[in-house]
Design a protein around this motif. Structure first.
Motif, PDB file in Angstrom:
ATOM      1  N   PRO A  67       4.911  30.483  49.816  1.00 27.31           N
ATOM      2  CA  PRO A  67       5.569  31.776  50.057  1.00 27.31           C
ATOM      3  C   PRO A  67       6.617  32.075  48.977  1.00 27.31           C
ATOM      4  O   PRO A  67       7.468  31.244  48.675  1.00 27.31           O
ATOM      5  CB  PRO A  67       6.235  31.581  51.429  1.00 27.31           C
ATOM      6  CG  PRO A  67       5.541  30.417  52.045  1.00 27.31           C
ATOM      7  CD  PRO A  67       5.130  29.534  50.913  1.00 27.31           C
ATOM      8  N   LEU A  68       6.546  33.270  48.405  1.00 23.85           N
ATOM      9  CA  LEU A  68       7.533  33.759  47.450  1.00 23.85           C
ATOM     10  C   LEU A  68       7.939  35.167  47.874  1.00 23.85           C
ATOM     11  O   LEU A  68       7.173  35.873  48.555  1.00 23.85           O
ATOM     12  CB  LEU A  68       6.965  33.788  46.028  1.00 23.85           C
ATOM     13  CG  LEU A  68       6.537  32.455  45.404  1.00 23.85           C
ATOM     14  CD1 LEU A  68       5.885  32.705  44.047  1.00 23.85           C
ATOM     15  CD2 LEU A  68       7.714  31.508  45.259  1.00 23.85           C
ATOM     16  N   ASP A  69       9.092  35.596  47.427  1.00 24.79           N
ATOM     17  CA  ASP A  69       9.560  36.936  47.770  1.00 24.79           C
ATOM     18  C   ASP A  69       9.077  37.972  46.765  1.00 24.79           C
ATOM     19  O   ASP A  69       9.751  38.964  46.479  1.00 24.79           O
ATOM     20  CB  ASP A  69      11.084  36.965  47.880  1.00 24.79           C
ATOM     21  CG  ASP A  69      11.774  36.546  46.588  1.00 24.79           C
ATOM     22  OD1 ASP A  69      11.053  36.215  45.616  1.00 24.79           O
ATOM     23  OD2 ASP A  69      13.016  36.548  46.542  1.00 24.79           O
ATOM     24  N   THR A  70       7.910  37.733  46.199  1.00 25.30           N
ATOM     25  CA  THR A  70       7.318  38.641  45.223  1.00 25.30           C
ATOM     26  C   THR A  70       5.811  38.486  45.239  1.00 25.30           C
ATOM     27  O   THR A  70       5.281  37.436  45.621  1.00 25.30           O
ATOM     28  CB  THR A  70       7.844  38.349  43.808  1.00 25.30           C
ATOM     29  OG1 THR A  70       7.257  39.277  42.894  1.00 25.30           O
ATOM     30  CG2 THR A  70       7.472  36.940  43.378  1.00 25.30           C
ATOM     31  N   ASP A  71       5.107  39.524  44.823  1.00 25.72           N
ATOM     32  CA  ASP A  71       3.661  39.440  44.608  1.00 25.72           C
ATOM     33  C   ASP A  71       3.332  39.389  43.115  1.00 25.72           C
ATOM     34  O   ASP A  71       2.162  39.423  42.735  1.00 25.72           O
ATOM     35  CB  ASP A  71       2.960  40.655  45.239  1.00 25.72           C
ATOM     36  CG  ASP A  71       2.847  40.520  46.757  1.00 25.72           C
ATOM     37  OD1 ASP A  71       2.871  39.374  47.252  1.00 25.72           O
ATOM     38  OD2 ASP A  71       2.749  41.567  47.440  1.00 25.72           O
ATOM     39  N   ASP A  72       4.374  39.315  42.284  1.00 26.22           N
ATOM     40  CA  ASP A  72       4.148  39.256  40.836  1.00 26.22           C
ATOM     41  C   ASP A  72       3.645  37.881  40.399  1.00 26.22           C
ATOM     42  O   ASP A  72       3.073  37.748  39.318  1.00 26.22           O
ATOM     43  CB  ASP A  72       5.438  39.580  40.078  1.00 26.22           C
ATOM     44  CG  ASP A  72       5.854  41.025  40.253  1.00 26.22           C
ATOM     45  OD1 ASP A  72       4.976  41.854  40.601  1.00 26.22           O
ATOM     46  OD2 ASP A  72       7.045  41.339  40.076  1.00 26.22           O
ATOM     47  N   VAL A  73       3.907  36.878  41.214  1.00 29.05           N
ATOM     48  CA  VAL A  73       3.497  35.503  40.915  1.00 29.05           C
ATOM     49  C   VAL A  73       2.764  34.942  42.130  1.00 29.05           C
ATOM     50  O   VAL A  73       3.251  35.070  43.261  1.00 29.05           O
ATOM     51  CB  VAL A  73       4.707  34.604  40.577  1.00 29.05           C
ATOM     52  CG1 VAL A  73       4.257  33.163  40.364  1.00 29.05           C
ATOM     53  CG2 VAL A  73       5.426  35.123  39.341  1.00 29.05           C
ATOM     54  N   VAL A  74       1.611  34.326  41.882  1.00 30.08           N
ATOM     55  CA  VAL A  74       0.885  33.603  42.937  1.00 30.08           C
ATOM     56  C   VAL A  74       1.027  32.117  42.651  1.00 30.08           C
ATOM     57  O   VAL A  74       0.666  31.645  41.574  1.00 30.08           O
ATOM     58  CB  VAL A  74      -0.601  33.993  42.974  1.00 30.08           C
ATOM     59  CG1 VAL A  74      -1.313  33.232  44.101  1.00 30.08           C
ATOM     60  CG2 VAL A  74      -0.764  35.494  43.161  1.00 30.08           C
ATOM     61  N   TRP A  75       1.561  31.394  43.631  1.00 29.77           N
ATOM     62  CA  TRP A  75       1.789  29.950  43.491  1.00 29.77           C
ATOM     63  C   TRP A  75       0.963  29.252  44.557  1.00 29.77           C
ATOM     64  O   TRP A  75       1.125  29.507  45.751  1.00 29.77           O
ATOM     65  CB  TRP A  75       3.278  29.651  43.646  1.00 29.77           C
ATOM     66  CG  TRP A  75       3.681  28.200  43.486  1.00 29.77           C
ATOM     67  CD1 TRP A  75       2.858  27.128  43.274  1.00 29.77           C
ATOM     68  CD2 TRP A  75       5.008  27.678  43.515  1.00 29.77           C
ATOM     69  NE1 TRP A  75       3.573  25.962  43.157  1.00 29.77           N
ATOM     70  CE2 TRP A  75       4.917  26.279  43.305  1.00 29.77           C
ATOM     71  CE3 TRP A  75       6.270  28.259  43.706  1.00 29.77           C
ATOM     72  CZ2 TRP A  75       6.037  25.442  43.292  1.00 29.77           C
ATOM     73  CZ3 TRP A  75       7.382  27.438  43.679  1.00 29.77           C
ATOM     74  CH2 TRP A  75       7.267  26.051  43.478  1.00 29.77           C
ATOM     75  N   LEU A  76       0.069  28.364  44.104  1.00 31.21           N
ATOM     76  CA  LEU A  76      -0.779  27.586  44.999  1.00 31.21           C
ATOM     77  C   LEU A  76      -0.430  26.117  44.865  1.00 31.21           C
ATOM     78  O   LEU A  76      -0.127  25.631  43.772  1.00 31.21           O
ATOM     79  CB  LEU A  76      -2.258  27.807  44.672  1.00 31.21           C
ATOM     80  CG  LEU A  76      -2.751  29.246  44.602  1.00 31.21           C
ATOM     81  CD1 LEU A  76      -4.220  29.274  44.236  1.00 31.21           C
ATOM     82  CD2 LEU A  76      -2.501  29.974  45.909  1.00 31.21           C
ATOM     83  N   ARG A  77      -0.512  25.409  45.996  1.00 29.79           N
ATOM     84  CA  ARG A  77      -0.139  23.986  45.975  1.00 29.79           C
ATOM     85  C   ARG A  77      -1.105  23.182  46.834  1.00 29.79           C
ATOM     86  O   ARG A  77      -1.578  23.650  47.872  1.00 29.79           O
ATOM     87  CB  ARG A  77       1.287  23.807  46.494  1.00 29.79           C
ATOM     88  CG  ARG A  77       1.725  22.333  46.601  1.00 29.79           C
ATOM     89  CD  ARG A  77       3.109  22.231  47.203  1.00 29.79           C
ATOM     90  NE  ARG A  77       4.113  22.733  46.274  1.00 29.79           N
ATOM     91  CZ  ARG A  77       5.307  23.206  46.647  1.00 29.79           C
ATOM     92  NH1 ARG A  77       5.628  23.274  47.936  1.00 29.79           N
ATOM     93  NH2 ARG A  77       6.169  23.621  45.737  1.00 29.79           N
TER      94      ARG A  77
END
Length: 361
Positions: free
Chosen positions: A219-229
């Motif tokens: 979860p991030l407070d933006t849709d400009d970056v997608v972070w997968l783990r």
């Protein structure tokens, strides 16, 4: 009538017994199933005589096949190499059931078990070619087990073997790596592909990426970056994707990739300690970059070490900065690993498999 049948049965039984006794060894070998090759990914077995190994070949093997994988915080070899003699393969058949072999033979030593093995395995024409040219290579499949590969490197004498080894090793490394990359791809995607996460990345960045099962979105407070783990035992594997407007060709450079990655790291990646953020550490170890092509798009590939500023976390990363000409944008696809106390080469190989599936519209 019954006595006649009994005699026929006894005669038939005796005939079968005689046939199987005369060729019992070959008969048993035919019935015995061929084993499947096994072994860790990126492992390699070198077969040679002890005398050849001690006379300079060991140093060449270490230089060519155990060179450092680029780039990790602690050096790890591109292959995990083990040395055995042909006699040991015969004495311990399990040694003949691994996947990748390099056989090193000095053909001038006619009493050599390795030379004898090569003479039995290869054609007379191939052997004569090696004696004429000085050195040569050959490839065989499934000698002792299904799914294995043997690369023969031969010299007409010891000096020619060393000379030839130095000339042919890039092709040998490439051949072995191609097979291991396919094995790594199968391992990476054994849980299938997460279409939902792939759709998310495509909608937000314009890039298509095959995301294996097991990854979740951070979860991030933006849709400009997608972070997968993906969390595995003792390690965390991470993929980050973002896009930026294309302004000029200076962005498609080492400095341009570093600027974008450091900005994303500073804005979105930190530890539990206050005033921390991720950045590239190209002071202790260099960041390597090269211009390349990824699935039809021009890209800058970067490899190096990340660290968390004001904390003691670090690890390796690999980034691809792709030029999406159709959208006049740049797409950064970045993978990094955090695995304190663990070997990181194969973890990074998994991340690379994912990143190399990236395409832009």
């Amino acid at each position: 009538m019954s006595e006649f049948r009994s005699r026929i049965f006894l005669l038939s039984f005796a005939l079968v017994l005689a046939l199987t006794s005369c060729g019992s060894e070959e008969f048993q070998r035919t019935l015995q199933p061929t084993p499947s090759a096994f072994g860790q990914i990126n492992s390699l077995v070198v077969v040679a005589d002890s005398s050849t190994w001690k006379a300079g070949v060991a140093d060449s093997v270490a230089y060519f096949f155990e060179a450092p994988y680029i780039i990790l915080p602690q050096p790890e070899p591109i292959f995990d190499v083990r040395f055995i003699t042909p006699e040991r393969v015969v004495a311990e058949p399990t040694w003949g059931q691994l996947r990748n072999y390099v056989v090193l033979a000095d053909l001038s030593d006619t009493d050599s078990p390795t030379t004898q093995m090569v003479l039995n395995d290869l054609s007379d024409d191939k052997i004569q070619q090696v004696r004429t040219d000085g050195y040569g290579t050959a490839v065989a499949k499934n000698k002792w087990a299904t799914g294995q590969q043997l690369v023969y490197i031969m010299g007409k004498n010891h000096d020619a073997l060393l000379t030839g080894f130095g000339k042919v090793y890039p092709g040998v490394v490439k051949r072995i790596k191609e097979g291991e990359d396919e094995r790594m791809r199968v391992t990476t995607y054994f849980e299938g592909i997460n279409r939902r996460l792939g759709d998310t990345i495509r909608q937000l960045s314009g890039a298509s990426l095959d995301i294996p099962g097991g990854y979740v979105r951070v979860p991030l407070d933006t849709d400009d970056v997608v972070w997968l783990r993906k969390e595995v035992q003792g390690a965390s594997l991470n993929i980050m994707v973002t896009k930026v407007p294309y302004e000029d060709k200076r962005q498609l450079s080492k400095e341009g990739l570093k600027e974008i990655r450091d900005r994303i790291g500073k804005e979105y990646v930190s530890s539990t300690t206050e005033n921390t953020y991720m950045r590239i550490n190209d002071t202790d170890l260099p960041m390597f970059t090269e211009a390349t092509e990824l699935n039809g798009a021009f890209a800058i590939e970067g490899r190096g070490i990340w660290e968390i500023e004001n904390d003691f976390l670090a690890g390796p990363f690999v980034s691809y900065l792709l030029n999406d000409e159709a959208e006049d944008e740049l797409v950064l696809v970045d993978g990094f690993v955090y695995a304190p106390g663990r070997r990181k080469r194969d973890l990074m190989e998994e991340v690379v498999q994912i990143i190399r599936s990236a395409t832009v519209n």
